[in-house]
Design a protein around this motif. Structure first.
Motif, PDB file in Angstrom:
ATOM      1  N   GLY A   1       1.407   9.473   0.623  1.00 36.79           N
ATOM      2  CA  GLY A   1       0.831   8.320   0.306  1.00 36.79           C
ATOM      3  C   GLY A   1       1.993   6.908   0.175  1.00 36.79           C
ATOM      4  N   GLU A   2       1.516   6.047   0.631  1.00 32.58           N
ATOM      5  CA  GLU A   2       2.960   4.867   0.975  1.00 32.58           C
ATOM      6  C   GLU A   2       3.636   5.170  -0.910  1.00 32.58           C
ATOM      7  OE1 GLU A   2       4.286   3.499   4.086  1.00 32.58           O
ATOM      8  OE2 GLU A   2       2.896   5.937   4.593  1.00 32.58           O
ATOM      9  N   PRO A   3       3.325   4.522  -1.598  1.00 24.63           N
ATOM     10  CA  PRO A   3       3.426   3.461  -2.631  1.00 24.63           C
ATOM     11  C   PRO A   3       4.380   4.674  -3.893  1.00 24.63           C
ATOM     12  CG  PRO A   3       0.822   3.634  -3.399  1.00 24.63           C
ATOM     13  CD  PRO A   3       1.236   4.658  -1.669  1.00 24.63           C
ATOM     14  N   TYR A   4       3.785   5.811  -3.505  1.00 22.32           N
ATOM     15  CA  TYR A   4       5.110   6.789  -4.485  1.00 22.32           C
ATOM     16  C   TYR A   4       5.870   7.747  -3.391  1.00 22.32           C
ATOM     17  CZ  TYR A   4       1.346   6.910  -7.775  1.00 22.32           C
ATOM     18  OH  TYR A   4       0.330   5.936  -8.986  1.00 22.32           O
TER      19      TYR A   4
ATOM     20  N   THR B   1      -0.650  -0.801   8.163  1.00 23.23           N
ATOM     21  CA  THR B   1      -0.410   0.431   9.201  1.00 23.23           C
ATOM     22  C   THR B   1      -1.856   1.487   9.191  1.00 23.23           C
ATOM     23  OG1 THR B   1       1.485   1.025   9.070  1.00 23.23           O
ATOM     24  CG2 THR B   1       0.842   2.160   9.700  1.00 23.23           C
ATOM     25  N   ALA B   2      -2.691   1.041   7.910  1.00 29.98           N
ATOM     26  CA  ALA B   2      -3.356   2.673   7.408  1.00 29.98           C
ATOM     27  C   ALA B   2      -4.411   2.002   8.417  1.00 29.98           C
ATOM     28  CB  ALA B   2      -4.087   2.338   6.155  1.00 29.98           C
ATOM     29  N   SER B   3      -4.646   0.819   8.167  1.00 34.28           N
ATOM     30  CA  SER B   3      -6.515   0.027   9.475  1.00 34.28           C
ATOM     31  C   SER B   3      -5.744  -0.077  10.751  1.00 34.28           C
ATOM     32  CB  SER B   3      -6.109  -1.488   9.136  1.00 34.28           C
ATOM     33  OG  SER B   3      -6.405  -1.633   8.079  1.00 34.28           O
TER      34      SER B   3
ATOM     35  N   GLY C   1      -6.112   8.405   6.002  1.00 36.09           N
ATOM     36  CA  GLY C   1      -5.810   6.952   5.579  1.00 36.09           C
ATOM     37  C   GLY C   1      -4.521   6.306   5.718  1.00 36.09           C
ATOM     38  N   CYS C   2      -3.867   6.810   4.647  1.00 37.38           N
ATOM     39  CA  CYS C   2      -3.412   5.978   4.534  1.00 37.38           C
ATOM     40  C   CYS C   2      -2.060   6.231   5.323  1.00 37.38           C
ATOM     41  CB  CYS C   2      -2.489   6.725   2.874  1.00 37.38           C
ATOM     42  SG  CYS C   2      -1.261   4.961   2.567  1.00 37.38           S
ATOM     43  N   ASP C   3      -0.930   4.956   5.774  1.00 36.77           N
ATOM     44  CA  ASP C   3      -0.364   4.984   7.034  1.00 36.77           C
ATOM     45  C   ASP C   3       0.163   6.466   7.975  1.00 36.77           C
ATOM     46  OD1 ASP C   3      -0.327   2.393   5.425  1.00 36.77           O
ATOM     47  OD2 ASP C   3       1.251   2.739   5.757  1.00 36.77           O
ATOM     48  N   LYS C   4       0.937   7.521   6.790  1.00 38.29           N
ATOM     49  CA  LYS C   4       1.610   8.576   8.041  1.00 38.29           C
ATOM     50  C   LYS C   4       0.464   9.359   8.753  1.00 38.29           C
ATOM     51  CE  LYS C   4       5.058   5.944   8.073  1.00 38.29           C
ATOM     52  NZ  LYS C   4       4.411   5.212   7.479  1.00 38.29           N
TER      53      LYS C   4
ATOM     54  N   LYS D   1      -3.216   7.185  -4.030  1.00 36.91           N
ATOM     55  CA  LYS D   1      -4.242   6.711  -3.434  1.00 36.91           C
ATOM     56  C   LYS D   1      -5.202   6.867  -3.131  1.00 36.91           C
ATOM     57  CE  LYS D   1      -5.476   2.294  -4.374  1.00 36.91           C
ATOM     58  NZ  LYS D   1      -7.014   2.743  -3.834  1.00 36.91           N
ATOM     59  N   CYS D   2      -4.851   5.802  -1.654  1.00 39.74           N
ATOM     60  CA  CYS D   2      -5.417   5.657  -0.592  1.00 39.74           C
ATOM     61  C   CYS D   2      -6.397   7.080  -0.190  1.00 39.74           C
ATOM     62  CB  CYS D   2      -4.672   5.322   0.180  1.00 39.74           C
ATOM     63  SG  CYS D   2      -3.631   4.445  -0.191  1.00 39.74           S
ATOM     64  N   HIS D   3      -6.491   7.789  -0.909  1.00 39.91           N
ATOM     65  CA  HIS D   3      -7.345   8.970  -0.305  1.00 39.91           C
ATOM     66  C   HIS D   3      -8.173   9.330  -1.749  1.00 39.91           C
ATOM     67  CE1 HIS D   3      -4.886  10.314   3.322  1.00 39.91           C
ATOM     68  NE2 HIS D   3      -5.194   9.528   4.062  1.00 39.91           N
TER      69      HIS D   3
ATOM     70  N   GLY E   1      -9.575   3.490  -1.073  1.00 38.91           N
ATOM     71  CA  GLY E   1      -9.722   3.479  -0.497  1.00 38.91           C
ATOM     72  C   GLY E   1      -7.912   2.432   0.212  1.00 38.91           C
ATOM     73  N   HIS E   2      -7.644   2.977   1.569  1.00 34.06           N
ATOM     74  CA  HIS E   2      -6.341   2.064   1.995  1.00 34.06           C
ATOM     75  C   HIS E   2      -6.340   0.579   1.674  1.00 34.06           C
ATOM     76  CE1 HIS E   2      -7.542   1.827   5.718  1.00 34.06           C
ATOM     77  NE2 HIS E   2      -7.784   2.826   6.263  1.00 34.06           N
ATOM     78  N   CYS E   3      -4.659   0.517   2.173  1.00 39.03           N
ATOM     79  CA  CYS E   3      -5.147  -1.235   2.203  1.00 39.03           C
ATOM     80  C   CYS E   3      -5.444  -2.030   3.042  1.00 39.03           C
ATOM     81  CB  CYS E   3      -3.427  -1.481   2.888  1.00 39.03           C
ATOM     82  SG  CYS E   3      -2.449  -0.900   1.087  1.00 39.03           S
ATOM     83  N   MET E   4      -6.407  -3.273   2.682  1.00 37.74           N
ATOM     84  CA  MET E   4      -7.301  -3.402   3.379  1.00 37.74           C
ATOM     85  C   MET E   4      -7.122  -4.537   4.234  1.00 37.74           C
ATOM     86  SD  MET E   4      -6.798  -4.631   0.183  1.00 37.74           S
ATOM     87  CE  MET E   4      -7.098  -4.717  -1.495  1.00 37.74           C
TER      88      MET E   4
HETATM   89 FE1  FES Z   1      -1.399   3.598   1.514  1.00 37.31          FE
HETATM   90 FE2  FES Z   1      -1.056   1.186   1.350  1.00 37.31          FE
HETATM   91  S1  FES Z   1      -0.379   2.458   0.058  1.00 37.31           S
HETATM   92  S2  FES Z   1      -2.374   2.333   3.321  1.00 37.31           S
END
Ligand code: FES
Length: 583
Positions: free
Chosen positions: A87-90, A202-204, A123-126, A55-57, A195-198
């Protein structure tokens, strides 16, 4: 392959080649619509980690169009390529299991193709850590383009942050303070754009680090994903990578020891994620430098915490952007930074910061009047964590900064799930919750489970924080008194493996202590009785991971990806800096 001084671009060795292979390269490339004029230009790879599973991408294809526009405008030839997208969520069991795979994927794509320079869109964390690690190893001109944070969530006039409020809503629902309907309403309102977590998760944090290192254009990290200015930034990034190729400025010219220290200072001043430590250690090693945890503690102690952004502060990335973003934060930090460092602008940090101003003092505090006089992350050591453990000080309850309590031990995630809400669990608000076997090898992949849930019976009494210790990680959006990254981990026979219910545990942030009050003789008996856990995998990538992953204090990279001189003495088990010090 083009070397720095041989005067030939890598793409020229493909497209100017006069053998049959040159014919093949030209003909197959022209079949995609590129012309003879195009293939004489520098080839710019665009690493697109778009995926509908991430989702973040989700908006990355749009950003790629603008990067390509910039590349063409500057006289380059863009060629987009995919890598795995995490992506972190899945991703199960955890994205950390796949970070090194993403780094290898990116590295080998860059090595194997006629790419003269690359734009890494993550974007997303890793994803940004993996891309930086790859760029460090391959060392062709590269710029990171972060995908940008989501807009703030909005509900009933309140600003919501993913995923700090995900924990809060879930907790309040569990405590009976939110109905199912209210929970669903919150789900609809919290993630309202691409977008990624706001928050400063970790992403920001990693996007800010890319900028702090000098590997992103100034201002890139905080622009909301859906703001038109992120498209402008994408186009500028496309133009700039062509200039970097022409000037032959490479990641190792930019990511020096001093640049890494700048990035750590940006992290500490921002209340950044503990995950950043693992990624920065791994990155430094790829660059040929050891980065002991003590360095983070030292820099943290010297760097005031000045960014009022959640989870450690009040605002979110949208307000950070409006306050001037990372350039404004770095302007405030300027007296502490190595300002002669080169960046992807082709200029120094000092030159980039010329004329930059902080636009909102509610968000970015002055260095002389900080939120806290030192940084957000503390490195603890002691007989419970000989190779170190981390705690995010800015998220710790005041009363737990110095604390002694009885251990309540969970041997695994399954054990935790089975017993944490058992009304018969012998626990009170002063207990210390211990979760074992969630480290790099133990879980495996070191999942973000260090925010051990508060037992239901204590939740109902109003308890919202306890001391919790594990060899796992936490999300950058987590909060509470959470000691994580305990190294060596339980699964390799680290002292955490020997903790039993009722043992007294001491935590003291000021003195950096994490101590298990059990006498040496008893500990030796427990060690002698310890049985090594069975491996989780007998084939495939999981087996490679389990056999070669290093401990948290060595960045959880694979031993064979680290330059030889930095590898621990053994690749068999206890792959932490303890072993390295024996070299
Ligand atoms: Fe992708 Fe938080 S789930 S940055």
């Amino acid at each position: 392959m083009c070397n720095k001084n041989d005067g030939h671009r890598k793409s020229e060795t493909y497209f100017q080649d006069q053998t049959m292979w040159g014919f093949v390269h030209r003909s197959f490339t022209k079949s995609m619509g590129y012309t003879d004029e195009d293939i004489r230009k520098p080839v710019i790879g665009i690493c697109n980690t778009f995926s509908e599973l991430n989702k973040c991408h989700a908006h990355f294809n749009d950003l790629v169009d603008y990067v390509k526009r910039g590349v063409w405008q500057a006289g380059g030839m863009p060629m987009e390529f995919p890598t795995i997208s995490i992506g972190e969520p899945y991703v199960k069991p955890t994205t950390m299991l796949l970070r090194n795979l993403a780094a290898m994927d990116t590295e080998e794509m860059m090595r194997a193709h006629p790419i003269d320079g690359v734009v890494l869109i993550g974007g997303c964390d890793k994803t940004i850590p993996a891309q930086l690690m790859a760029a460090a190893s391959v060392n062709i001109p590269a710029i990171v383009l972060a995908g940008g944070p989501m807009l703030n969530g909005r509900l009933n006039g309140e600003s919501l942050g993913a995923c700090t409020d995900c924990y809060r809503f879930t907790l309040e629902h569990k405590a009976g303070n939110l109905s199912d309907e209210q929970l669903s309403e919150a789900e609809n309102a919290i993630c309202r754009s691409d977008g990624h977590c706001m928050v400063m998760g970790t992403a920001s944090t990693m996007a800010s680090i890319a900028e702090g290192l000098g590997m992103s254009l100034p201002g890139c990290a905080a622009i909301p994903a859906v703001d038109a200015r992120r498209r402008h930034m994408s186009e500028m990034t496309g133009k700039q990578i062509v200039k970097l190729v022409e000037a032959d400025i490479r990641p190792r010219d930019i990511m020096t020891k001093e640049a890494l220290e700048n990035a750590i200072k940006v992290t500490m001043a921002s209340g950044g994620s503990t995950n950043a430590i693992i990624h920065l250690v791994a990155l430094a090693q790829r660059l040929g430098m050891a980065l002991p945890l003590e360095n983070f503690d030292k820099i943290s102690a010297e760097t005031p915490f000045i960014l009022n952004v959640r989870p450690s502060g009040q605002y979110q990335m949208e307000e950070y952007f409006e306050a001037g973003g990372v350039p404004a934060l770095m302007k405030e930090l300027e007296p502490l930074l190595h300002t002669a460092c080169l960046t992807v602008t082709g200029k120094t940090v000092a030159e980039n910061l010329d004329g930059v101003k902080v636009l909102d003092r509610q968000v970015i505090y002055p260095l002389t009047d900080p939120i806290e006089k030192d940084g957000g992350i503390v490195v603890l050591k002691g007989n419970l964590a000989p190779s170190g453990a981390l705690i995010k000080k800015t998220a710790v309850s005041e009363k737990f900064k110095k604390h002694k309590g009885r251990a309540v031990v969970f041997e695994s995630l399954i054990d935790l799930d089975n017993r944490i809400d058992d009304p018969a669990l012998d626990v009170d608000e002063n207990s210390v919750l211990i979760l074992k076997h969630v480290g790099p090898k133990g879980a495996p992949g070191m999942p973000e489970v260090g925010q051990i849930p508060i037992p239901q019976k204590l939740l109902e009494k109003g308890v919202r924080d306890m001391v919790r210790i594990s060899d796992g990680r936490i999300s950058g959006t987590s909060y509470g008194t959470l000691v994580v990254h305990v190294a060596p981990e339980a699964a390799v026979g680290g002292p955490l493996a020997f903790v039993k219910d009722g043992d007294e545990i001491e935590i003291d942030l000021q003195n950096r202590v994490l101590h298990l009050h059990v006498n040496e003789e008893e500990l030796a008996n427990r060690r002698a009785a310890w049985v090594r856990p069975q491996p989780h995998f007998d084939r495939g990538y999981g087996m490679l991971f389990e056999q070669t992953v290093l401990q948290a204090d060595m960045g959880c990279d694979f031993d064979f990806l680290v330059p030889k001189q930095l590898r621990p003495a053994t690749t068999a088990e206890n792959q932490s800096s303890d072993r390295r010090e024996e070299l």
